[in-house]
Write an enzyme that holds these catalytic residues in place. Structure first.
Site, PDB file in Angstrom:
ATOM      1  N   CYS A  56     -11.970   1.315  -1.818  1.00 56.19           N
ATOM      2  CA  CYS A  56     -12.239   2.690  -1.352  1.00 56.19           C
ATOM      3  C   CYS A  56     -13.442   3.285  -2.082  1.00 56.19           C
ATOM      4  CB  CYS A  56     -11.004   3.575  -1.509  1.00 56.19           C
ATOM      5  SG  CYS A  56     -10.329   3.656  -3.186  1.00 56.19           S
ATOM      6  N   ARG A 146       5.978   0.362  -6.407  1.00 55.15           N
ATOM      7  CA  ARG A 146       4.600   0.095  -5.977  1.00 55.15           C
ATOM      8  C   ARG A 146       4.302   0.938  -4.740  1.00 55.15           C
ATOM      9  NH1 ARG A 146       1.332  -4.361  -7.026  1.00 55.15           N
ATOM     10  NH2 ARG A 146      -0.426  -4.668  -5.625  1.00 55.15           N
ATOM     11  N   ARG A 148       1.834   2.372  -1.973  1.00 50.49           N
ATOM     12  CA  ARG A 148       0.573   2.073  -1.305  1.00 50.49           C
ATOM     13  C   ARG A 148       0.506   2.854  -0.003  1.00 50.49           C
ATOM     14  NH1 ARG A 148      -0.589   0.537  -5.555  1.00 50.49           N
ATOM     15  NH2 ARG A 148      -1.519  -1.438  -6.223  1.00 50.49           N
TER      16      ARG A 148
END
Length: 315
Positions: A56, A146, A148
């Site tokens: 990104c 986690r 995302r």
């Protein structure tokens, strides 16, 4: 792995890193195309679903601002040039897949003060796709916290606004870290006295300063922190306690399990490279759950369109 497990067939893949290519070829025995920025989108086979991840980096808005001042048209070619998202966009434009799934770090939405995500969302909308976005935690699928961001899109040219899609719900219960540990582990994964002392001192220093930085000694009945690509450096975010010894880092096989890879997945690179690769990977069973919802949504809308078409023919 996730899409193939529900009947998909991979027709094209691109990866420029030589060590990743080695892992890929030793597991799938398929051709790996190199740098995607050098590949003509028209040479990519037709496909139903595009799956991609991308760094990104901030997108430049200088060219866009200049064209605005001149009253000229602009699009993703200007807004995303020089980023790998640009290559995702140009392939979507050229091949018009029925749907896509993109994955990135949770912070994508806030990256570059929100400008990066704004450009991504506008670009996908300009390509005429209905877009669904959600941050999902892998906890429940694997014993790892986690988070995302997942971006799912469906072709508006093909389906208008008829697709009914929802992201999967997290399983209520899941594995704990002790479930994925190997029975016998080499001493080379145990932290040296020097490194263990350094991590303890580093954590204490930040604690005194009021910061939360420090090593992650896991509770064997709980989940771990997020496995990152930097895990090879010291393993500090996920350390396994050992009776009468310094803690140890996870083995590459344990990292594979933490990401939901099957036992027959071949690890053919060095530990350092394996840690980087698994740290950069997606959690396979979570993506499988998303894939199921995507395919289900596509099947429903296509069946609906076909039934409407048959009804029209019968009139």
């Amino acid at each position: 792995l996730a899409f193939e497990s529900i009947g998909g067939e991979c027709v094209f893949t691109s990866e420029w890193d030589k060590q990743c290519q080695k892992t890929y070829m030793m597991n799938y025995w398929a051709k790996v195309n190199g740098d995607i920025t050098k590949i003509d989108a028209n040479e990519i086979p037709d496909h139903d679903i595009l799956v991609a991840g991308f760094p990104c980096q901030p997108f430049s808005i200088a060219g866009v601002s200049k064209k605005n001042s001149l009253g000229r048209e602009h699009g993703f070619l200007d807004k995303t040039q020089g980023t790998l998202f640009f290559d995702v966009a140009r392939i979507i434009e050229a091949k018009r897949p029925k749907a896509f799934l993109l994955e990135n770090v949770k912070n994508l939405k806030s990256h570059d003060k929100g400008r990066t995500f704004k450009v991504i969302a506008e670009t996908l909308n300009d390509l005429n796709y209905n877009v669904y976005v959600k941050v999902l935690d892998a906890k429940g699928y694997v014993p790892q916290h986690r988070e995302r961001i997942f971006i799912v899109g469906f072709d508006r040219n093909r389906y208008a606004n008829l697709v009914d899609f929802s992201f999967p719900e997290n399983p209520k219960t899941g594995k704990k870290i002790s479930d994925i540990l190997e029975n016998s582990v080499s001493d080379k994964y145990t932290l040296s006295d020097k490194l263990w002392k350094y991590l303890q001192n580093y954590a204490e220093k930040h604690k005194q300063a009021g910061n939360g930085f420090g090593y992650g000694l896991v509770d064997m009945n709980q989940t771990t922190r997020t496995l990152s690509a930097r895990y090879y450096k010291d393993g500090s975010e996920i350390l396994i306690p050992q009776a009468g010894k310094n803690p140890r880092r996870l083995t590459p096989r344990e990292c594979a399990r933490l990401q939901g890879f099957p036992e027959d997945f071949n690890i053919v690179v060095s530990d350092t490279q394996a840690y980087k690769q698994f740290g950069n990977s997606v959690v396979v069973p979570l993506v499988k759950a998303i894939a199921k919802e995507m395919v289900c949504s596509l099947d429903k809308v296509e069946n609906s369109v076909n039934e409407e078409h048959d009804s029209d023919l019968a009139m």
